[in-house]
Scaffold this motif. Sequence first.
Motif, short mmCIF file in Angstrom:
data_model
loop_
_atom_site.label_atom_id
_atom_site.label_comp_id
_atom_site.label_asym_id
_atom_site.label_seq_id
_atom_site.Cartn_x
_atom_site.Cartn_y
_atom_site.Cartn_z
N GLU A 1 -0.61 111.26 -4.19
CA GLU A 1 -1.56 110.04 -4.02
C GLU A 1 -0.82 108.66 -4.41
N HIS A 2 -0.28 108.71 -5.56
CA HIS A 2 0.68 107.46 -5.88
C HIS A 2 1.54 107.02 -4.88
N LEU A 3 2.49 107.99 -4.78
CA LEU A 3 3.50 107.61 -3.50
C LEU A 3 2.76 107.14 -2.43
N ARG A 4 1.81 107.76 -1.81
CA ARG A 4 1.33 107.47 -0.67
C ARG A 4 0.50 105.84 -0.37
N LEU A 5 -0.28 105.66 -1.54
CA LEU A 5 -0.72 104.45 -1.79
C LEU A 5 0.20 103.38 -1.88
N PHE A 6 1.19 103.61 -2.76
CA PHE A 6 2.21 102.54 -3.01
C PHE A 6 2.77 102.29 -1.60
N ASN B 1 2.77 98.60 0.71
CA ASN B 1 3.93 97.62 0.83
C ASN B 1 4.63 97.62 2.19
N PHE B 2 4.45 99.13 2.78
CA PHE B 2 5.05 99.21 4.34
C PHE B 2 4.19 99.46 5.32
N LYS B 3 2.76 99.50 4.84
CA LYS B 3 1.62 99.53 5.87
C LYS B 3 1.74 100.77 6.76
N LYS B 4 2.17 101.86 5.98
CA LYS B 4 2.31 103.06 6.69
C LYS B 4 2.38 104.23 5.65
N ARG B 5 2.03 105.47 5.90
CA ARG B 5 2.46 106.68 5.20
C ARG B 5 3.84 106.81 4.86
N PRO B 6 4.46 107.18 4.07
CA PRO B 6 5.90 107.65 3.61
C PRO B 6 6.19 108.80 4.74
N ALA C 1 11.35 107.82 -7.89
CA ALA C 1 9.52 108.19 -7.91
C ALA C 1 9.11 107.04 -8.07
N VAL C 2 7.68 107.65 -7.54
CA VAL C 2 6.64 106.47 -7.86
C VAL C 2 5.51 106.89 -8.99
N VAL C 3 5.49 106.05 -10.17
CA VAL C 3 4.52 106.56 -11.16
C VAL C 3 3.77 105.37 -11.98
N PRO C 4 2.62 105.70 -12.39
CA PRO C 4 2.09 104.75 -13.29
C PRO C 4 3.00 104.22 -14.42
N ASP C 5 3.01 102.89 -14.58
CA ASP C 5 4.09 102.52 -15.59
C ASP C 5 3.90 102.86 -16.99
N PHE C 6 2.58 103.13 -17.50
CA PHE C 6 2.47 103.34 -18.78
C PHE C 6 3.05 104.70 -19.17
N LEU C 7 3.27 105.60 -18.23
CA LEU C 7 3.90 106.92 -18.53
C LEU C 7 5.19 106.80 -18.90
N ALA C 8 5.87 105.79 -18.33
CA ALA C 8 7.20 105.62 -18.62
C ALA C 8 7.70 104.71 -19.57
N LYS C 9 6.97 104.11 -20.43
CA LYS C 9 7.10 103.04 -21.38
C LYS C 9 8.20 103.52 -22.30
N GLU C 10 8.34 104.87 -22.83
CA GLU C 10 9.46 105.35 -23.66
C GLU C 10 10.74 105.39 -23.06
N GLN C 11 10.73 105.77 -21.54
CA GLN C 11 12.07 105.67 -20.81
C GLN C 11 12.54 104.23 -20.69
N PHE C 12 11.46 103.22 -20.25
CA PHE C 12 11.83 102.06 -19.87
C PHE C 12 12.42 101.41 -21.27
N ILE D 1 3.20 93.71 -3.06
CA ILE D 1 1.90 93.67 -3.73
C ILE D 1 1.78 94.57 -4.71
N PRO D 2 1.71 94.27 -6.07
CA PRO D 2 1.52 95.18 -6.97
C PRO D 2 0.41 95.97 -6.74
N LEU D 3 0.30 97.33 -7.21
CA LEU D 3 -0.72 98.49 -6.87
C LEU D 3 -1.19 98.84 -8.29
N GLU D 4 -2.66 98.42 -8.47
CA GLU D 4 -3.00 98.38 -9.93
C GLU D 4 -4.51 99.29 -9.70
N ASN D 5 -4.43 100.20 -10.93
CA ASN D 5 -5.73 101.00 -10.86
C ASN D 5 -6.36 100.60 -12.30
N THR D 6 -7.83 100.23 -12.15
CA THR D 6 -8.44 100.08 -13.40
C THR D 6 -8.80 101.33 -13.97
#
Length: 298
Positions: free
Chosen positions: A203-208, A212-217, A242-253, A266-271
């Motif tokens: 889902e995250h990859l598809r929505l991203f 940004n590219f106005k189409k599915r990967p 990969a496309v992932v939520p940023d908070f999951l990669a805090k340690e790796q960043f 256009i940043p993709l954000e979820n509440t």
Amino acid sequence: MVNLEWFRTFKAIYETGSLTAAANKLYISQPGVSLHLTSLEAHIGYKLFDRGTRKMVATEHGNILYNSIVEGVDKLESAERHFYRNANSDKTSISIGMCFETFQHVLEPYISELPFDLISKFGMYPQMLGDLDKGLLDFVISPQKDDSLNVQYTPFSKEKVVLVAGAKSDISEFNKIIEKSDMKGAEKWLNNQIWFGTTGDMEHLRLFWIENFKKRPDFKPNFIVPNKSSILRSIANREGFAVVPDFLAKEQFANNSVRLVWEGKIPLENTLYFAQRKKTIYAKELETLQKIFIKEFE
């Protein structure tokens, strides 16, 4: 009058295919399983299984009965687990639902310190929210909402869905393409990279891509792994995108084993929401969980 245990036994036989396997699943004797089945068949007046040499094969009446009772038996078993109390403990038991990665990154380190028992469920958000509404779960962390009047949603944070890459991935050419705002070129370049995805959840990859590219990967990931945590471990200090939520990669960043490549045109954000029933007897316990998530998402 029918004994509800007969239905539980019938369901176990149907799902396992044998009396022995059903007995093992239910922790009762095989003669007990046979007695339940015989009693149920006598009660309803139909043969429910053909006894094969290796497997119990449901008859047409068996299939009809299974489809009629499976949801009800599942609900009864869920209620039984929900209200189960350890004989040596009088602690409250809370049932929660969220994605596996959120549990692993946020709540897992606090589990042993919680002053109550915890039952965790992982699955699709619509199903977990439905279970919350039915009383099978007490608390859900979700980026989605439904229209249930029985559930209240409290926003507590946002997750940004971003493009990441392992530290050994060369992204210099991609950066030049993005500086020129060449979106077709960016998509073409990304299509030729090594990609990681997760089982059953793209889902995250598809929505991203759509954002940004106005189409599915139009490519499939090279490697499919169990979850997003597996993705980050797989690409850390290696190559791969990969496309992932940023908070999951805090340690790796922080340790530079995985790099933030692009937040998107256009940043993709979820509440993210705390979801719980409006009337709950577990307000104190749920407040404890909420404080943990607020702390970790600051």
